[in-house]
Design a protein around this motif. Structure first.
Motif, PDB file in Angstrom:
ATOM      1  N   PHE A 200       4.785  -0.807   3.358  1.00 24.06           N
ATOM      2  CA  PHE A 200       4.797   0.314   2.394  1.00 24.06           C
ATOM      3  C   PHE A 200       3.547   0.303   1.522  1.00 24.06           C
ATOM      4  N   ASP A 201       2.600  -0.482   1.936  1.00 24.71           N
ATOM      5  CA  ASP A 201       1.337  -0.599   1.196  1.00 24.71           C
ATOM      6  C   ASP A 201       1.577  -1.106  -0.226  1.00 24.71           C
ATOM      7  N   ARG A 202       2.574  -2.082  -0.394  1.00 24.50           N
ATOM      8  CA  ARG A 202       2.908  -2.667  -1.699  1.00 24.50           C
ATOM      9  C   ARG A 202       3.024  -4.201  -1.586  1.00 24.50           C
ATOM     10  N   ALA A 203       2.197  -4.819  -0.808  1.00 21.78           N
ATOM     11  CA  ALA A 203       2.295  -6.277  -0.564  1.00 21.78           C
ATOM     12  C   ALA A 203       2.100  -7.058  -1.859  1.00 21.78           C
ATOM     13  N   ALA A 204       1.062  -6.736  -2.648  1.00 18.49           N
ATOM     14  CA  ALA A 204       0.775  -7.488  -3.880  1.00 18.49           C
ATOM     15  C   ALA A 204       1.907  -7.352  -4.879  1.00 18.49           C
ATOM     16  N   ALA A 205       2.463  -6.164  -4.975  1.00 19.06           N
ATOM     17  CA  ALA A 205       3.559  -5.936  -5.922  1.00 19.06           C
ATOM     18  C   ALA A 205       4.786  -6.746  -5.541  1.00 19.06           C
ATOM     19  N   CYS A 206       5.082  -6.762  -4.234  1.00 18.64           N
ATOM     20  CA  CYS A 206       6.249  -7.541  -3.773  1.00 18.64           C
ATOM     21  C   CYS A 206       6.068  -9.027  -4.046  1.00 18.64           C
TER      22      CYS A 206
ATOM     23  N   GLY B 209       6.265  -5.743   2.216  1.00 19.05           N
ATOM     24  CA  GLY B 209       5.555  -4.881   1.271  1.00 19.05           C
ATOM     25  C   GLY B 209       4.359  -4.193   1.892  1.00 19.05           C
ATOM     26  N   SER B 210       3.731  -4.882   2.890  1.00 20.69           N
ATOM     27  CA  SER B 210       2.551  -4.288   3.532  1.00 20.69           C
ATOM     28  C   SER B 210       2.919  -3.048   4.352  1.00 20.69           C
TER      29      SER B 210
END
Length: 431
Positions: free
Chosen positions: A28-34, A25-26
């Protein structure tokens, strides 16, 4: 042990997935969402497994558990093992209960389990016959509502179960039942019921036999005594050679007469004849004992015994004066017969906190402890030769026991060989 291992595996697996998905996720800059999606998916998966567990334990009748990976598979398997063990224990318990029911059904005695409030929890088939109970309607009912005999209600309320209760069966008046209650487990009581009709019938036959034989013996004894009185050596000098045998015959005839009288009295006491001794009345025991002491001094005669009456109470008794005089005089006259010359006999009338007590104390030869429990048995003799020589019938203490029981009392005996004996009659103060 297994729980630690599988929980560690579950933890590290979840942690690995979260780390991997966080790294992906990191990019794609979406680590927390993943990570949130993974945790939500894990929660949904656990809720699904909980639902499967609930359906298997509560709703499903399937023997084997559903399959599942990881920690849930181990939980299902462990519960299955426990459930299988419980089924085996339950089957074993059912077998024990079946054997118990079969064995109690074969009992001739009735058996009931009741609560402290008297609610019937279980009874066997014999109870149905003896008490007229029905399993379909009477389980859960209070026994005291079904068995309304006043004596049984008093027996239960007193909570004194040392002695059994005897009543007629409510299902069949011809049956006589013996009821014994045993408390257990703090909140339950076991009620045992025995049919003692045959025993009472045989006892009645014995009583009738003794009474009839005693009555039949009176006629020949009267004839024998009449002829012995006529055969007087003073009137017929030719009989002087047989004077001693005649005297022995008179003494034995007199002893036989006393025996017949005692047997008849015992038979009437056994039968609890209401007319025996007349109607209950208020009795001044001090006057009675004073009179008995005077008779005892006459009986003592040349023995020169010291016979004293000590009154420590003015209390009276309600009952049969004739019966109580017979009981008290038996104890006092026994003391006179078996106490040596110049011996001492003390008669006491006193009261304790709960009882009125009449005591006869002597300094005679005493009685060995092994004989004391059997003293009130009919014809039991500590020393048969001595008893006969003193003119005893062997029934005196049996009469005392019966009289005391009819007055709600009891007898206690304390004796030491070489020092003397003490016979005490206890009566409740309420009598």
């Amino acid at each position: 042990m297994w729980t630690n291992r599988y929980w560690q595996a579950e933890f590290w697996t979840l942690a690995f997935i979260i780390v991997v998905m966080g790294l992906i996720g990191s990019l794609f800059d979406r680590a927390a969402a993943c990570i949130a999606v993974i945790i939500f998916g894990y929660l949904v998966w656990n809720l699904i497994q909980l639902s499967r567990l609930y359906k298997w334990l509560v709703k499903s009748r399937a023997l084997y558990p559903p399959s599942a990976p990881g920690i849930w598979g181990e939980i299902f398997n462990h519960l299955y093992v426990l459930q299988r063990k419980n089924r085996k224990e339950l089957k074993k318990l059912k077998g024990i209960i079946s054997e118990f029911r079969a064995s109690t059904s074969a009992l001739r005695e009735g058996a009931l389990i009741i609560s402290n409030q008297g609610e019937i929890r279980w009874f066997n088939k014999a109870s149905e016959k003896l008490l007229g109970l029905k399993a379909s309607t009477d389980i859960g009912q209070r026994l005291f509502n079904l068995l309304r005999h006043p004596s049984f209600i008093e027996y239960e309320q007193a909570r004194d179960y040392e002695k059994p209760l005897t009543i007629h069966s409510p299902a069949d008046e011809s049956l006589i039942l013996n009821i014994h209650i045993t408390p257990y487990n703090n909140d339950q009581r076991l009620v045992m019921i025995r049919d003692v009709t045959e025993r009472y019938r045989l006892e009645r036959v014995r009583q009738d036999f003794v009474a009839n034989v005693s009555h039949e013996l009176r006629t020949p004894l009267t004839v024998i005594n009449g002829y012995l009185e006529v055969l007087d050596p003073d009137m017929y000098p030719e009989l002087s050679k047989v004077e001693k045998p005649l005297q022995m015959m008179r003494q034995q005839a007199l002893n036989m007469g006393h025996l017949v009288d005692d047997l008849l009295l015992l038979s009437r006491l056994d039968a609890k004849e209401p007319s025996l001794g007349g109607k209950p009345q208020l009795i001044d025991i001090n006057i009675m004992l004073d009179s008995i002491c005077a008779e005892a001094r006459v009986l003592s005669g040349e023995k020169s015994q010291t016979i004293l009456f000590h009154s420590h109470s003015s209390a009276t008794l309600t009952g049969s004066e004739k019966q109580l005089r017979s009981a008290f005089s038996n104890l006092v006259f026994n003391a006179v017969r078996y106490t040596q010359q110049e011996g001492r006999i003390d008669i006491f009338w006193k009261e304790t906190q709960n009882h009125l007590v009449m005591t006869v104390k002597d300094n005679g030869p005493g009685i060995e402890q092994e004989h004391i429990p059997r003293l009130t048995e009919r014809f039991y003799r500590v020393d048969s030769g001595r008893n006969r020589s003193q003119g005893g019938t062997g029934l005196g203490l049996a009469i005392v026991k019966h009289v005391l029981e009819m007055h709600d009392g009891y007898l206690e005996v304390d004796s030491t060989v070489g020092k003397g004996s003490e016979f005490s009659c206890y009566f409740p103060k309420s009598s």
